[in-house]
Write a protein that holds these residues in place. Structure first.
Motif, PDB file in Angstrom:
ATOM      1  N   GLU B 166      22.885-163.043   0.794  1.00  0.00           N
ATOM      2  CA  GLU B 166      22.500-162.663  -0.576  1.00  0.00           C
ATOM      3  C   GLU B 166      21.910-161.272  -0.657  1.00  0.00           C
ATOM      4  OE1 GLU B 166      20.806-165.493  -3.126  1.00  0.00           O
ATOM      5  OE2 GLU B 166      21.579-167.220  -2.018  1.00  0.00           O
ATOM      6  N   VAL B 167      22.680-160.301  -0.182  1.00  0.00           N
ATOM      7  CA  VAL B 167      22.183-158.925  -0.252  1.00  0.00           C
ATOM      8  C   VAL B 167      22.287-158.346  -1.657  1.00  0.00           C
ATOM      9  CG1 VAL B 167      22.382-158.114   2.104  1.00  0.00           C
ATOM     10  CG2 VAL B 167      24.412-158.210   0.668  1.00  0.00           C
ATOM     11  N   MET B 168      22.981-159.045  -2.554  1.00  0.00           N
ATOM     12  CA  MET B 168      23.201-158.458  -3.882  1.00  0.00           C
ATOM     13  C   MET B 168      22.425-159.157  -4.984  1.00  0.00           C
ATOM     14  SD  MET B 168      27.272-158.146  -3.576  1.00  0.00           S
ATOM     15  CE  MET B 168      27.992-157.804  -1.995  1.00  0.00           C
ATOM     16  N   ALA B 169      21.698-160.205  -4.653  1.00  0.00           N
ATOM     17  CA  ALA B 169      20.991-160.961  -5.686  1.00  0.00           C
ATOM     18  C   ALA B 169      20.062-160.047  -6.472  1.00  0.00           C
ATOM     19  CB  ALA B 169      20.191-162.089  -5.050  1.00  0.00           C
ATOM     20  N   GLY B 170      20.171-160.112  -7.771  1.00  0.00           N
ATOM     21  CA  GLY B 170      19.268-159.351  -8.629  1.00  0.00           C
ATOM     22  C   GLY B 170      19.654-157.896  -8.822  1.00  0.00           C
ATOM     23  N   LEU B 171      20.809-157.505  -8.289  1.00  0.00           N
ATOM     24  CA  LEU B 171      21.204-156.108  -8.436  1.00  0.00           C
ATOM     25  C   LEU B 171      22.086-155.932  -9.671  1.00  0.00           C
ATOM     26  CD1 LEU B 171      21.987-154.980  -4.792  1.00  0.00           C
ATOM     27  CD2 LEU B 171      19.808-155.326  -5.926  1.00  0.00           C
ATOM     28  N   SER B 172      22.098-154.700 -10.200  1.00  0.00           N
ATOM     29  CA  SER B 172      22.959-154.398 -11.352  1.00  0.00           C
ATOM     30  C   SER B 172      24.405-154.298 -10.885  1.00  0.00           C
ATOM     31  CB  SER B 172      22.529-153.089 -11.984  1.00  0.00           C
ATOM     32  OG  SER B 172      22.954-152.014 -11.172  1.00  0.00           O
ATOM     33  N   GLU B 173      25.311-154.280 -11.843  1.00  0.00           N
ATOM     34  CA  GLU B 173      26.727-154.260 -11.510  1.00  0.00           C
ATOM     35  C   GLU B 173      27.107-153.057 -10.643  1.00  0.00           C
ATOM     36  OE1 GLU B 173      30.385-155.253 -14.409  1.00  0.00           O
ATOM     37  OE2 GLU B 173      28.711-156.604 -14.110  1.00  0.00           O
ATOM     38  N   SER B 174      26.576-151.886 -11.011  1.00  0.00           N
ATOM     39  CA  SER B 174      26.944-150.697 -10.240  1.00  0.00           C
ATOM     40  C   SER B 174      26.320-150.747  -8.842  1.00  0.00           C
ATOM     41  CB  SER B 174      26.510-149.425 -10.976  1.00  0.00           C
ATOM     42  OG  SER B 174      25.103-149.386 -11.063  1.00  0.00           O
ATOM     43  N   GLU B 175      25.137-151.350  -8.755  1.00  0.00           N
ATOM     44  CA  GLU B 175      24.509-151.481  -7.442  1.00  0.00           C
ATOM     45  C   GLU B 175      25.296-152.450  -6.566  1.00  0.00           C
ATOM     46  OE1 GLU B 175      19.920-150.641  -8.911  1.00  0.00           O
ATOM     47  OE2 GLU B 175      20.709-152.667  -8.872  1.00  0.00           O
ATOM     48  N   VAL B 176      25.808-153.526  -7.193  1.00  0.00           N
ATOM     49  CA  VAL B 176      26.647-154.476  -6.459  1.00  0.00           C
ATOM     50  C   VAL B 176      27.867-153.754  -5.907  1.00  0.00           C
ATOM     51  CG1 VAL B 176      28.184-156.457  -6.734  1.00  0.00           C
ATOM     52  CG2 VAL B 176      25.871-156.532  -7.682  1.00  0.00           C
ATOM     53  N   ASP B 177      28.481-152.914  -6.754  1.00  0.00           N
ATOM     54  CA  ASP B 177      29.663-152.168  -6.307  1.00  0.00           C
ATOM     55  C   ASP B 177      29.333-151.245  -5.144  1.00  0.00           C
ATOM     56  OD1 ASP B 177      31.254-153.380  -8.138  1.00  0.00           O
ATOM     57  OD2 ASP B 177      31.003-151.830  -9.676  1.00  0.00           O
ATOM     58  N   GLU B 178      28.150-150.662  -5.228  1.00  0.00           N
ATOM     59  CA  GLU B 178      27.699-149.758  -4.165  1.00  0.00           C
ATOM     60  C   GLU B 178      27.620-150.501  -2.826  1.00  0.00           C
ATOM     61  OE1 GLU B 178      23.669-147.329  -3.782  1.00  0.00           O
ATOM     62  OE2 GLU B 178      24.327-147.555  -5.863  1.00  0.00           O
ATOM     63  N   ILE B 179      26.981-151.688  -2.847  1.00  0.00           N
ATOM     64  CA  ILE B 179      26.844-152.473  -1.625  1.00  0.00           C
ATOM     65  C   ILE B 179      28.215-152.957  -1.151  1.00  0.00           C
ATOM     66  CG2 ILE B 179      25.815-154.549  -0.610  1.00  0.00           C
ATOM     67  CD1 ILE B 179      23.441-153.192  -1.341  1.00  0.00           C
ATOM     68  N   LEU B 180      29.060-153.368  -2.099  1.00  0.00           N
ATOM     69  CA  LEU B 180      30.402-153.825  -1.723  1.00  0.00           C
ATOM     70  C   LEU B 180      31.172-152.716  -1.018  1.00  0.00           C
ATOM     71  CD1 LEU B 180      31.863-155.975  -4.646  1.00  0.00           C
ATOM     72  CD2 LEU B 180      31.381-156.655  -2.291  1.00  0.00           C
ATOM     73  N   ALA B 181      31.064-151.499  -1.553  1.00  0.00           N
ATOM     74  CA  ALA B 181      31.761-150.361  -0.936  1.00  0.00           C
ATOM     75  C   ALA B 181      31.275-150.168   0.488  1.00  0.00           C
ATOM     76  CB  ALA B 181      31.529-149.098  -1.764  1.00  0.00           C
ATOM     77  N   LEU B 182      29.952-150.307   0.653  1.00  0.00           N
ATOM     78  CA  LEU B 182      29.372-150.155   1.984  1.00  0.00           C
ATOM     79  C   LEU B 182      29.903-151.232   2.932  1.00  0.00           C
ATOM     80  CD1 LEU B 182      27.285-148.968   3.974  1.00  0.00           C
ATOM     81  CD2 LEU B 182      25.564-150.395   2.896  1.00  0.00           C
ATOM     82  N   LEU B 183      29.922-152.486   2.456  1.00  0.00           N
ATOM     83  CA  LEU B 183      30.415-153.588   3.293  1.00  0.00           C
ATOM     84  C   LEU B 183      31.873-153.384   3.658  1.00  0.00           C
ATOM     85  CD1 LEU B 183      28.715-156.710   1.645  1.00  0.00           C
ATOM     86  CD2 LEU B 183      28.105-155.575   3.785  1.00  0.00           C
ATOM     87  N   ASN B 184      32.678-152.922   2.680  1.00  0.00           N
ATOM     88  CA  ASN B 184      34.099-152.676   2.955  1.00  0.00           C
ATOM     89  C   ASN B 184      34.276-151.583   3.996  1.00  0.00           C
ATOM     90  OD1 ASN B 184      35.773-154.491   1.463  1.00  0.00           O
ATOM     91  ND2 ASN B 184      34.972-153.557  -0.404  1.00  0.00           N
TER      92      ASN B 184
END
Lengths: 310, 240
Positions: B166-184
């Motif tokens: 749950e690294v994205m819980a409570g994050l905004s949509e753009s922040e989620v995208d940021e983390i997703l990009a990092l994970l990818n």
């Protein structure tokens, strides 16, 4: 050391006794801090390890007299092993449970000693100071024509032990062991998931800490010449060796040194000027003041003052 | 030889008679991106704790990188390349942000030289976007930044498998995208990733495969679209 020896003939013996006590608490506070300050595991059983040192000397003195230096080594080994063993049994316990286990250890050891008549049992035991060896006497005679008294010798020895203990603590703090212990103190599970072998580091810390506490206890019988369990396992020892690092600051090697000098001198001054009962009272008051006003001790005050000046 | 980097079979964990996990099988391929979902309290975090060695499972075995690690302590699993983040960030609060990153560099990777460690920490901090804050205390960080620090600390261990709880819980949509990009990006470098997440958009975007745990049992394991159409999954998520 040179100062101690040179001042020898001019200063009353009381100052040596006071100095010895303060040095002893620097060693105990420093040893406590290796596990309690760096690793965050609060040991209430300092008196137990200290007493192991005392009674190692007493036993060896009875069965096979040898120079104090070797008795100190034997005390370090015995107390270190007990530290390691206690660590193995108790370090899977976290936080307050570990602390209670260390308290229990001290009580168990005290009960054993009270019932062990060979070392005097509850009555206590008188210890005869051995002569200072000829080689040492010749060494000190080089500085002072008349040689030195036994108490002066003990103070010199304690200065050396203090330097050794502080150096050891400094080395731990600056090495990977200190960094690992700091991670454990902040969050043990997170430390484990970062690859920190927490059990191993804690065992190193309990062993070192116990060994140094034992070394601090080894010369004590010759200092007081009469030891009973109530003194060797005294509450003052356990309380002081926690209070001194807390007052000084637990994060660095010099915190316990500052704390021990501060609290130790205050105790000595109060004992002489007011009453010996004020001894632990002042520790309590200072501890409350520091824990509320400066939880990081003197180290914390100095650090924020430095930051303020920048 | 299988291509599985991580293999857990029959993982069972009970807490005082309550079965938190019942015989869960799970495999992760080298380089795979898997999403693990399930309602709150279904046993996802318990599962992660069993895999990473924080908890010992009562039954079952775990193989990682062709070694049986069922009895291996957590720190050794981390050293061998099994890294995780914590659902609730657990920074080392007494250290600076850079020092936080340096702990796994020193202990999990085994770097010795202070200079090498410091440089490697800088690289990781830049990667997760905390480069500017290296010398600050984690106490001043926002939730997003704390999660980035968690990720950074996991990355610093140079993992073969990264479990992101749950690294994205409570994050905004753009922040989620940021983390997703990092994970990818990490996945492209060859790290297998297990993503535990409630944000379905992120899970669907990220995962090549989805595993569903409900009440301690694995009820689905397959392609994202197939899994989400299963009746049991729908029932678990949307109710009857």
């Amino acid at each position: 050391m040179a100062a101690t020896v040179l001042l020898g003939p001019y200063v009353s013996e009381y100052y040596y006794l006071a100095t010895y006590t303060i040095l002893q608490f620097i060693v105990l506070g420093t040893a406590w801090n290796i596990l309690g300050g760096y690793g965050g595991y609060v040991n209430f059983g300092t008196a137990g390890f200290f007493a192991i040192g005392c009674y190692t000397t007493i036993v060896l003195n009875k069965i096979f007299p040898m120079p104090l230096f070797f008795e100190m080594l034997a005390a370090a080994v015995t107390a270190g092993l007990v530290g390691l063993g206690t660590g193995y049994l108790t370090l899977r316990l976290r936080g307050v449970f570990f602390s209670i286990a260390t308290l229990a250890l001290a009580i168990v050891l005290q009960t054993l000693v009270v019932n062990w008549s060979f070392v005097g049992g509850a009555r206590g035991v008188y210890v005869i100071r051995p002569p200072i060896s000829g080689v040492l006497m010749a060494f000190f005679g080089f500085f002072v024509p008349n040689g030195i008294s036994y108490v002066q010798f003990l103070v010199v020895l304690m200065v050396a032990l203090t330097m050794f203990a502080v150096l050891a603590a400094w080395a731990v703090e600056k090495s990977w062991i200190g960094i690992g212990l700091a991670a454990i103190r902040d969050d043990e599970s997170a430390a484990e998931t970062s690859g920190v072998p927490s059990l191993r580091l804690k065992l190193i810390a309990t062993t070192m800490s116990g060994a140094i506490m034992g070394m601090a206890g080894a010369p004590f019988p010759y200092y007081v010449t009469y030891v009973d369990p109530a003194t060797a396992f005294g509450l003052a020892i356990a309380v002081n060796s926690i209070a001194m690092p807390l007052v000084g600051g637990t994060a660095t090697w010099w915190g316990p040194v500052v704390g021990a000098i501060l609290l130790g001198s205050a105790q000595q001054i109060l004992t002489v000027t007011i009453s010996s009962a004020a001894n632990l009272f002042i520790v309590g008051v200072l501890l409350v003041v520091f824990l509320t006003a400066a939880p990081r001790g003197v180290v914390g005050i100095v650090r924020s003052w430095k930051r303020g000046r920048k | 030889m299988t291509a599985n980097i991580l293999d857990a079979t029959g993982i069972t964990k009970r807490f005082d008679g309550f079965a938190a996990l019942t015989s869960v099988d799970f495999a992760l391929l080298k380089g795979e991106r898997v999403g693990l979902i399930g309602p709150n309290g279904s046993g996802k975090s318990t599962f992660v704790n069993c895999i990473t060695g924080i908890l010992a499972p009562d039954e079952g075995s775990i193989t990682f990188d062709a070694n049986d690690i069922t009895k291996t302590p957590a720190w050794l699993r981390a050293r061998r390349g099994l890294a995780r983040t914590y659902q609730i960030p657990r920074p080392f609060r007494g250290m600076t942000i850079q020092e936080n990153i340096e702990v796994p560099l020193r202990f999990a990777v085994g770097h010795k030289s202070a200079r090498v460690i410091s440089e490697a920490a800088q690289v990781i901090l830049d990667e997760v976007g905390l480069g500017e804050k290296a010398d600050l205390s984690p106490k001043g960080l926002t939730q997003v930044e704390l999660r980035k620090l968690e990720l950074g600390r996991a990355l610093a261990a140079r993992p073969k498998v990264l479990i992101a709880d749950e690294v994205m819980a409570g994050l905004s949509e753009s922040e989620v995208d940021e983390i997703l990009a990092l994970l990818n990006r990490l996945n492209a470098e060859g790290i297998s990733i297990l993503l535990i997440e409630h944000i379905m958009r992120a899970v669907m975007l990220f995962s090549q495969r989805i595993v569903v745990i409900v009440a301690g049992c694995k009820i689905a394991d397959g392609l994202p679209d197939d899994v989400m159409q299963q009746e049991e999954v729908e029932r678990a998520y949307l109710g009857e």
